[in-house]
Motif scaffolding. Structure first.
Motif, mmCIF file in Angstrom:
data_model
loop_
_atom_site.group_PDB
_atom_site.id
_atom_site.type_symbol
_atom_site.label_atom_id
_atom_site.label_comp_id
_atom_site.label_asym_id
_atom_site.label_seq_id
_atom_site.Cartn_x
_atom_site.Cartn_y
_atom_site.Cartn_z
ATOM 1 N N GLY A 31 50.136 37.109 42.429
ATOM 2 C CA GLY A 31 50.078 35.993 43.375
ATOM 3 C C GLY A 31 48.784 36.007 44.146
ATOM 4 N N CYS A 32 48.372 34.847 44.644
ATOM 5 C CA CYS A 32 47.257 34.846 45.594
ATOM 6 C C CYS A 32 47.309 33.621 46.492
ATOM 7 C CB CYS A 32 45.906 35.010 44.906
ATOM 8 S SG CYS A 32 45.515 33.817 43.670
ATOM 9 N N TRP A 33 46.544 33.690 47.565
ATOM 10 C CA TRP A 33 46.507 32.583 48.523
ATOM 11 C C TRP A 33 45.483 31.564 48.049
ATOM 12 C CZ3 TRP A 33 50.377 32.228 51.797
ATOM 13 C CH2 TRP A 33 51.064 33.385 52.145
ATOM 14 N N VAL A 34 45.953 30.676 47.183
ATOM 15 C CA VAL A 34 45.071 29.659 46.623
ATOM 16 C C VAL A 34 45.926 28.418 46.376
ATOM 17 C CG1 VAL A 34 45.487 30.411 44.232
ATOM 18 C CG2 VAL A 34 43.404 29.168 44.766
ATOM 19 N N ALA A 35 45.333 27.241 46.515
ATOM 20 C CA ALA A 35 46.041 26.026 46.111
ATOM 21 C C ALA A 35 45.984 25.965 44.596
ATOM 22 C CB ALA A 35 45.373 24.799 46.722
ATOM 23 N N LEU A 48 43.440 37.152 33.842
ATOM 24 C CA LEU A 48 43.721 36.196 34.923
ATOM 25 C C LEU A 48 43.398 36.815 36.276
ATOM 26 C CD1 LEU A 48 44.780 33.454 35.799
ATOM 27 C CD2 LEU A 48 47.111 34.374 35.737
ATOM 28 N N THR A 49 43.766 38.082 36.448
ATOM 29 C CA THR A 49 43.478 38.776 37.710
ATOM 30 C C THR A 49 41.977 38.811 37.973
ATOM 31 O OG1 THR A 49 45.459 40.135 37.439
ATOM 32 C CG2 THR A 49 43.768 40.973 38.949
ATOM 33 N N ARG A 50 41.221 39.214 36.939
ATOM 34 C CA ARG A 50 39.748 39.275 37.103
ATOM 35 C C ARG A 50 39.160 37.909 37.432
ATOM 36 N NH1 ARG A 50 40.250 43.293 33.491
ATOM 37 N NH2 ARG A 50 40.396 41.870 31.735
ATOM 38 N N ALA A 51 39.614 36.886 36.715
ATOM 39 C CA ALA A 51 39.066 35.542 36.936
ATOM 40 C C ALA A 51 39.358 35.061 38.361
ATOM 41 C CB ALA A 51 39.644 34.571 35.904
ATOM 42 N N LEU A 52 40.556 35.320 38.844
ATOM 43 C CA LEU A 52 40.903 34.889 40.201
ATOM 44 C C LEU A 52 40.064 35.652 41.220
ATOM 45 C CD1 LEU A 52 44.795 34.660 39.816
ATOM 46 C CD2 LEU A 52 43.252 32.745 40.325
ATOM 47 N N GLU A 53 39.921 36.950 41.030
ATOM 48 C CA GLU A 53 39.168 37.746 42.018
ATOM 49 C C GLU A 53 37.694 37.376 42.007
ATOM 50 O OE1 GLU A 53 40.647 41.870 41.877
ATOM 51 O OE2 GLU A 53 42.191 41.041 43.205
ATOM 52 N N LEU A 65 50.494 40.810 26.936
ATOM 53 C CA LEU A 65 50.849 40.539 28.334
ATOM 54 C C LEU A 65 49.864 41.213 29.274
ATOM 55 C CD1 LEU A 65 53.169 39.297 30.109
ATOM 56 C CD2 LEU A 65 54.152 41.594 30.146
ATOM 57 N N ASP A 66 49.549 42.484 29.003
ATOM 58 C CA ASP A 66 48.604 43.205 29.853
ATOM 59 C C ASP A 66 47.220 42.565 29.806
ATOM 60 O OD1 ASP A 66 50.447 44.990 30.691
ATOM 61 O OD2 ASP A 66 49.831 46.625 29.367
ATOM 62 N N ALA A 67 46.783 42.190 28.602
ATOM 63 C CA ALA A 67 45.446 41.606 28.458
ATOM 64 C C ALA A 67 45.349 40.288 29.214
ATOM 65 C CB ALA A 67 45.123 41.398 26.977
ATOM 66 N N CYS A 68 46.364 39.448 29.082
ATOM 67 C CA CYS A 68 46.355 38.142 29.747
ATOM 68 C C CYS A 68 46.412 38.309 31.267
ATOM 69 C CB CYS A 68 47.533 37.306 29.230
ATOM 70 S SG CYS A 68 47.556 35.632 29.874
ATOM 71 N N THR A 69 47.277 39.225 31.719
ATOM 72 C CA THR A 69 47.385 39.466 33.163
ATOM 73 C C THR A 69 46.064 39.998 33.713
ATOM 74 O OG1 THR A 69 49.713 40.020 32.811
ATOM 75 C CG2 THR A 69 48.758 40.622 34.941
ATOM 76 N N GLY A 70 45.432 40.904 32.941
ATOM 77 C CA GLY A 70 44.158 41.470 33.369
ATOM 78 C C GLY A 70 43.079 40.398 33.474
ATOM 79 N N VAL A 95 44.048 39.159 44.490
ATOM 80 C CA VAL A 95 45.326 39.040 43.813
ATOM 81 C C VAL A 95 46.281 40.135 44.282
ATOM 82 C CG1 VAL A 95 46.417 39.396 41.551
ATOM 83 C CG2 VAL A 95 44.413 37.879 41.764
ATOM 84 N N THR A 96 47.526 39.740 44.536
ATOM 85 C CA THR A 96 48.567 40.725 44.848
ATOM 86 C C THR A 96 49.427 40.934 43.601
ATOM 87 O OG1 THR A 96 48.635 39.941 47.136
ATOM 88 C CG2 THR A 96 50.501 41.268 46.378
ATOM 89 N N ASP A 97 49.435 42.175 43.121
ATOM 90 C CA ASP A 97 50.243 42.481 41.941
ATOM 91 C C ASP A 97 51.722 42.416 42.325
ATOM 92 O OD1 ASP A 97 50.470 43.127 39.242
ATOM 93 O OD2 ASP A 97 50.718 45.252 39.676
#
Lengths: 253, 253
Positions: free
Chosen positions: B181-185, B237-242, B230-235, B248-250
């Motif tokens: 999750g993150c604080w983003v619209a 997405l996390t990097r792109a958001l940061e 799943l791990d690759a996609c989550t990783g 990002v909050t895991d």
């Protein structure tokens, strides 16, 4: 005055993988059902479908034909999994267009929030010929097209949209209800319930058992569009239960 | 090992006027969906239908044919509005019979609770050919007939029935999920989500916006049957958001 012999019905399609995955507990079914009752409209059927165009199209076409109103919730946001508008347009065989008023609403809403991006503009897209439903909570409006009402998935946003629709839909007599409860196993009074319902035309009695503090109880919901019939049925059921030795709590336990 | 290419699906029919009236908030959809995921089965569609035989028959016949499994909840108690067993028997064109083992279970259960009345005996009735599903919570068992599973309406009784079915249904690979999750619209990162999903075959990304403490945030649920994907996609997405400036909050916010 509303025609007492005409029953108005609605169906609801809840759109979203998050409900079918179990991640999110749906709250829109109960919310929309309760609101419809007050409008004199009965929620007759609900389908929960995934974010898949074919599934949405099938449900829309099955349910809009046989109900006075069709509501949908979910899938109208800005992201790739929001395909409700496109799917409903496909079901109705109309184009998707940008609604100028929706665009203006979003323009104003996002003016201080980073501006109207292409993704945000997706929320101004409607099936051709649609009108907007005011969203008092956030930017993106709901959509009305004929007897179809396209609402948000987030329950408090849907609540605001329902509020702005209150009193605008033609309905029949509101379905009234009374609840009574007592500490009895419903299996002990099953016959009594059936007999009482049968004796009161136009009334339904629902029986909702529960276990609490190690004891067995049940609430009984009596429903009717006729206030006099509702009172008579509730009175008879109350007397019969109390004569059987089960004190009744008005309003339910 | 489970066949990774085969997707097993289930449908659920929630039977009951109490859900359609808005009186009762359904909890079985989320409960059964979550349980099915662990069994490697996807809940593909849900219908909520009234206590009306024709509506139940139509839904049963539509959904049992196109899913591996069909679950129903509600309408198996002792009262006049409990018509699930009769309606399913009608859909399958089989008789309703008293199941001897169900009768024995109810006999034992009601021995110290006033005895097995005619109303209570209704709960031993099953469509011909059915087996029982153990009810660890109260007397009346659930019913299995072919690919149809007839469960209680009261959620904690259904929970007990699911427990006794755990591990007994053939399924595929369980659907795994990760939430961040993150604080983003969500409208700010709609493209990013779509691109990331497209780059990872077999992964779906769901976006669930919320408003809290006056701020806009979103949780993203990534789903796949393949742990590495799943791990690759989550990783990613996390990097792109940061990289975009949104920490990002895991586990989600």
């Amino acid at each position: 005055m509303a025609d007492p012999t005409r029953i108005w019905t609605a169906a609801l399609i809840v759109i979203g993988d998050e409900i079918l995955s179990g991640r999110t507990q749906d709250k829109n079914i109960a919310q929309i059902a309760s609101w419809l009752n007050v409008q004199g409209i009965r929620l007759r059927e609900v389908r929960v479908v995934p974010d898949v165009a074919d599934a949405i199209v099938e449900a829309v076409n099955a349910l809009r034909a046989r109900n006075d109103y069709l509501f949908t919730t979910g899938g109208i946001g800005p992201t790739h999994d929001d395909i409700t508008v496109d799917s409903i347009a496909q079901a109705l065989d109309v184009d998707v267009v940008v609604h100028p008023q929706a665009r203006a609403v979003l323009d104003a809403y996002y003016e201080t929030r980073g501006g109207l991006t292409e993704a945000r503009l997706r929320m101004a897209r409607v099936p051709q010929g649609a009108n907007l439903i005011e969203n008092r909570m956030s930017g993106a409006p709901g959509i009305r097209l004929g007897n179809i009402f396209i609402m948000a998935g987030v329950p408090h946003i849907t609540a605001g949209m329902l509020e702005s629709l209150t009193g605008t839909l033609e309905g029949g007599l509101p379905l009234l209800s009374r609840t009574i409860g007592c500490w009895v196993a419903e299996s002990e009074i099953a016959d009594l319930l059936g007999r009482t319902e049968k004796a009161h035309d136009g009334c339904q009695i629902g029986s909702y058992p529960f276990f609490r503090d190690g004891r067995t109880g049940a609430n009984f919901v009596i429903r009717s569009t006729d206030p006099a019939a509702l009172d008579a049925c509730t009175g008879d059921l109350t007397r019969a239960l109390e004569e059987g030795g089960w004190p009744v709590t008005d309003g339910g336990i």
